[in-house]
Design a protein around this motif. Sequence first.
Motif, PDB file in Angstrom:
ATOM      1  N   VAL A 159      -0.063   0.818  -9.371  1.00 26.21           N
ATOM      2  CA  VAL A 159       0.533   0.169  -8.197  1.00 26.21           C
ATOM      3  C   VAL A 159       0.541  -1.341  -8.412  1.00 26.21           C
ATOM      4  O   VAL A 159      -0.514  -1.964  -8.527  1.00 26.21           O
ATOM      5  CB  VAL A 159      -0.258   0.525  -6.917  1.00 26.21           C
ATOM      6  N   LYS A 160       1.727  -1.922  -8.471  1.00 26.70           N
ATOM      7  CA  LYS A 160       1.860  -3.359  -8.680  1.00 26.70           C
ATOM      8  C   LYS A 160       2.459  -4.085  -7.481  1.00 26.70           C
ATOM      9  O   LYS A 160       2.547  -5.314  -7.480  1.00 26.70           O
ATOM     10  CB  LYS A 160       2.719  -3.624  -9.919  1.00 26.70           C
ATOM     11  N   SER A 161       2.885  -3.336  -6.478  1.00 22.56           N
ATOM     12  CA  SER A 161       3.509  -3.928  -5.293  1.00 22.56           C
ATOM     13  C   SER A 161       3.425  -2.927  -4.150  1.00 22.56           C
ATOM     14  O   SER A 161       3.096  -1.744  -4.353  1.00 22.56           O
ATOM     15  CB  SER A 161       4.973  -4.272  -5.562  1.00 22.56           C
ATOM     16  N   LEU A 162       3.736  -3.376  -2.940  1.00 25.44           N
ATOM     17  CA  LEU A 162       3.749  -2.460  -1.810  1.00 25.44           C
ATOM     18  C   LEU A 162       4.883  -1.443  -1.920  1.00 25.44           C
ATOM     19  O   LEU A 162       4.784  -0.340  -1.373  1.00 25.44           O
ATOM     20  CB  LEU A 162       3.842  -3.240  -0.491  1.00 25.44           C
ATOM     21  N   SER A 163       5.933  -1.792  -2.630  1.00 21.33           N
ATOM     22  CA  SER A 163       6.987  -0.803  -2.888  1.00 21.33           C
ATOM     23  C   SER A 163       6.450   0.336  -3.746  1.00 21.33           C
ATOM     24  O   SER A 163       6.768   1.513  -3.516  1.00 21.33           O
ATOM     25  CB  SER A 163       8.188  -1.464  -3.572  1.00 21.33           C
ATOM     26  N   ASP A 164       5.608  -0.001  -4.729  1.00 22.18           N
ATOM     27  CA  ASP A 164       4.952   1.028  -5.541  1.00 22.18           C
ATOM     28  C   ASP A 164       4.009   1.869  -4.679  1.00 22.18           C
ATOM     29  O   ASP A 164       3.922   3.092  -4.840  1.00 22.18           O
ATOM     30  CB  ASP A 164       4.161   0.401  -6.689  1.00 22.18           C
ATOM     31  N   TYR A 165       3.296   1.192  -3.777  1.00 20.62           N
ATOM     32  CA  TYR A 165       2.385   1.911  -2.882  1.00 20.62           C
ATOM     33  C   TYR A 165       3.166   2.897  -2.013  1.00 20.62           C
ATOM     34  O   TYR A 165       2.727   4.042  -1.795  1.00 20.62           O
ATOM     35  CB  TYR A 165       1.617   0.923  -2.006  1.00 20.62           C
ATOM     36  N   PRO A 246       0.608  -6.995  -3.841  1.00 18.65           N
ATOM     37  CA  PRO A 246       1.690  -7.934  -3.536  1.00 18.65           C
ATOM     38  C   PRO A 246       2.716  -7.367  -2.546  1.00 18.65           C
ATOM     39  O   PRO A 246       3.191  -6.241  -2.706  1.00 18.65           O
ATOM     40  CB  PRO A 246       2.323  -8.185  -4.909  1.00 18.65           C
ATOM     41  N   ASP A 247       3.010  -8.172  -1.535  1.00 20.15           N
ATOM     42  CA  ASP A 247       3.955  -7.813  -0.472  1.00 20.15           C
ATOM     43  C   ASP A 247       5.358  -8.212  -0.920  1.00 20.15           C
ATOM     44  O   ASP A 247       5.882  -9.260  -0.539  1.00 20.15           O
ATOM     45  CB  ASP A 247       3.538  -8.537   0.812  1.00 20.15           C
ATOM     46  N   ASP A 248       6.009  -7.372  -1.742  1.00 22.28           N
ATOM     47  CA  ASP A 248       7.269  -7.757  -2.391  1.00 22.28           C
ATOM     48  C   ASP A 248       8.452  -7.868  -1.432  1.00 22.28           C
ATOM     49  O   ASP A 248       9.483  -8.431  -1.780  1.00 22.28           O
ATOM     50  CB  ASP A 248       7.617  -6.809  -3.549  1.00 22.28           C
ATOM     51  N   LYS A 249       8.310  -7.365  -0.211  1.00 23.90           N
ATOM     52  CA  LYS A 249       9.388  -7.509   0.776  1.00 23.90           C
ATOM     53  C   LYS A 249       9.046  -8.573   1.824  1.00 23.90           C
ATOM     54  O   LYS A 249       9.782  -8.728   2.801  1.00 23.90           O
ATOM     55  CB  LYS A 249       9.665  -6.167   1.457  1.00 23.90           C
ATOM     56  N   SER A 250       7.956  -9.295   1.606  1.00 20.14           N
ATOM     57  CA  SER A 250       7.520 -10.367   2.520  1.00 20.14           C
ATOM     58  C   SER A 250       7.468  -9.885   3.966  1.00 20.14           C
ATOM     59  O   SER A 250       7.965 -10.543   4.887  1.00 20.14           O
ATOM     60  CB  SER A 250       8.449 -11.585   2.399  1.00 20.14           C
ATOM     61  N   PHE A 251       6.844  -8.727   4.164  1.00 19.11           N
ATOM     62  CA  PHE A 251       6.737  -8.171   5.510  1.00 19.11           C
ATOM     63  C   PHE A 251       5.733  -8.934   6.370  1.00 19.11           C
ATOM     64  O   PHE A 251       6.015  -9.284   7.512  1.00 19.11           O
ATOM     65  CB  PHE A 251       6.332  -6.697   5.443  1.00 19.11           C
ATOM     66  N   PHE A 252       4.557  -9.199   5.809  1.00 12.75           N
ATOM     67  CA  PHE A 252       3.509  -9.825   6.621  1.00 12.75           C
ATOM     68  C   PHE A 252       3.837 -11.288   6.914  1.00 12.75           C
ATOM     69  O   PHE A 252       4.297 -12.019   6.031  1.00 12.75           O
ATOM     70  CB  PHE A 252       2.160  -9.742   5.904  1.00 12.75           C
ATOM     71  N   PRO A 253       3.609 -11.736   8.159  1.00 10.04           N
ATOM     72  CA  PRO A 253       3.871 -13.135   8.502  1.00 10.04           C
ATOM     73  C   PRO A 253       3.014 -14.087   7.680  1.00 10.04           C
ATOM     74  O   PRO A 253       1.961 -13.720   7.160  1.00 10.04           O
ATOM     75  CB  PRO A 253       3.484 -13.211   9.987  1.00 10.04           C
ATOM     76  N   VAL A 254       3.476 -15.337   7.577  1.00 14.32           N
ATOM     77  CA  VAL A 254       2.753 -16.373   6.842  1.00 14.32           C
ATOM     78  C   VAL A 254       1.755 -17.040   7.781  1.00 14.32           C
ATOM     79  O   VAL A 254       2.100 -17.436   8.895  1.00 14.32           O
ATOM     80  CB  VAL A 254       3.731 -17.426   6.282  1.00 14.32           C
ATOM     81  N   TYR A 255       0.517 -17.164   7.317  1.00 17.92           N
ATOM     82  CA  TYR A 255      -0.534 -17.807   8.109  1.00 17.92           C
ATOM     83  C   TYR A 255      -1.188 -18.911   7.281  1.00 17.92           C
ATOM     84  O   TYR A 255      -2.326 -18.787   6.845  1.00 17.92           O
ATOM     85  CB  TYR A 255      -1.589 -16.783   8.547  1.00 17.92           C
ATOM     86  N   ASN A 256      -0.453 -20.000   7.056  1.00 20.90           N
ATOM     87  CA  ASN A 256      -1.021 -21.156   6.356  1.00 20.90           C
ATOM     88  C   ASN A 256      -1.843 -21.989   7.335  1.00 20.90           C
ATOM     89  O   ASN A 256      -1.350 -22.347   8.407  1.00 20.90           O
ATOM     90  CB  ASN A 256       0.079 -22.041   5.773  1.00 20.90           C
TER      91      ASN A 256
END
Length: 318
Positions: A159-165, A246-256
């Motif tokens: 599993v290398k990405s959430l798409s793989d997951y 890795p979230d390859d579809k950038s689903f999770f919001p950014v929290y900088n």
Amino acid sequence: MRKLPIAVSVAAVALTAGCFSSSGADAKAGSLAKGNSLDGVTLTVGSKEFTEQLVLCQVTALALRSAGATVNEKCGLQGSNTTRAALTSGSIDMYWEYTGTAWINFLKETEPIGDPAKQYKEVAEQDLAKNKVKWLDAAPANNTYALAVKTTTMQQLGVKSLSDYAKLAKSDASKASTCVASEFAGRSDGWPGLQKAYGFTLPKASVATLAEGAIYDAIGKGKPCNFGEVATTDGRIKALGLTPVPDDKSFFPVYNPALTVRASVYEKNPAIAKIANPIAAALTDSVLQDLNGEVDIKGKQASEVAETWLQSKGFIGK
């Protein structure tokens, strides 16, 4: 990031905040103090109650003291809404907030912006215009949600990405077994949204609901799950040999995270930015994992961890 209780009254904020006041330790001048004098200035620094916030509160207080400021601490306020109300009411002058939290919860926007720079720009501009809150530079660290897995298990499963997951969830649900906390299980930016975004549905038999803190150990042991919900800057990720997928579809919001300051305070003391911005630039995911881990894994005090890190960077003197 996350966990936002119902808004409280300003009176309650002032009462709660007062319980956390302290003068704190002095700090010798280092690189942050060069040309940035705050002599004669009194400031109050606040924070939320979780480990990362407590460390950032101490980092900020020490950095400001190194430039000559008198700093009162109100670290450990309960929740984002309480801490934000303390800022806007004048009970505190500054605290570290997360771009995603401000965008969704304070500015009431429903759709997060996937690009961190654009998200920060929109948050900073709107918060200043609408609420007179000044955002200093954001850190590259992103304290967002993620699914994590033991690094060796991740390699074994390929599993290398959430798409793989998602593919694994469809082909072998037992190997995709996942632990989630109750809040994450019901959030649109949590488990339901993740399944929808990546096009899979994991059977209930392969999903375990645990207390948030217990999830890290569960993933590390592979029981009762191989994968689990984590916060990406948590110190237990590195300590337990976990890897966020890795979230390859950038689903999770950014929290900088960024230091937010009441505009009136910043206008009188613009040197605050020159002191805080180099700190923000140094706060990567890995750095925050280490700092958080010093507290959560090794049991050190947030003030000790903050001082040691600032000195190691030359930000304050030894």
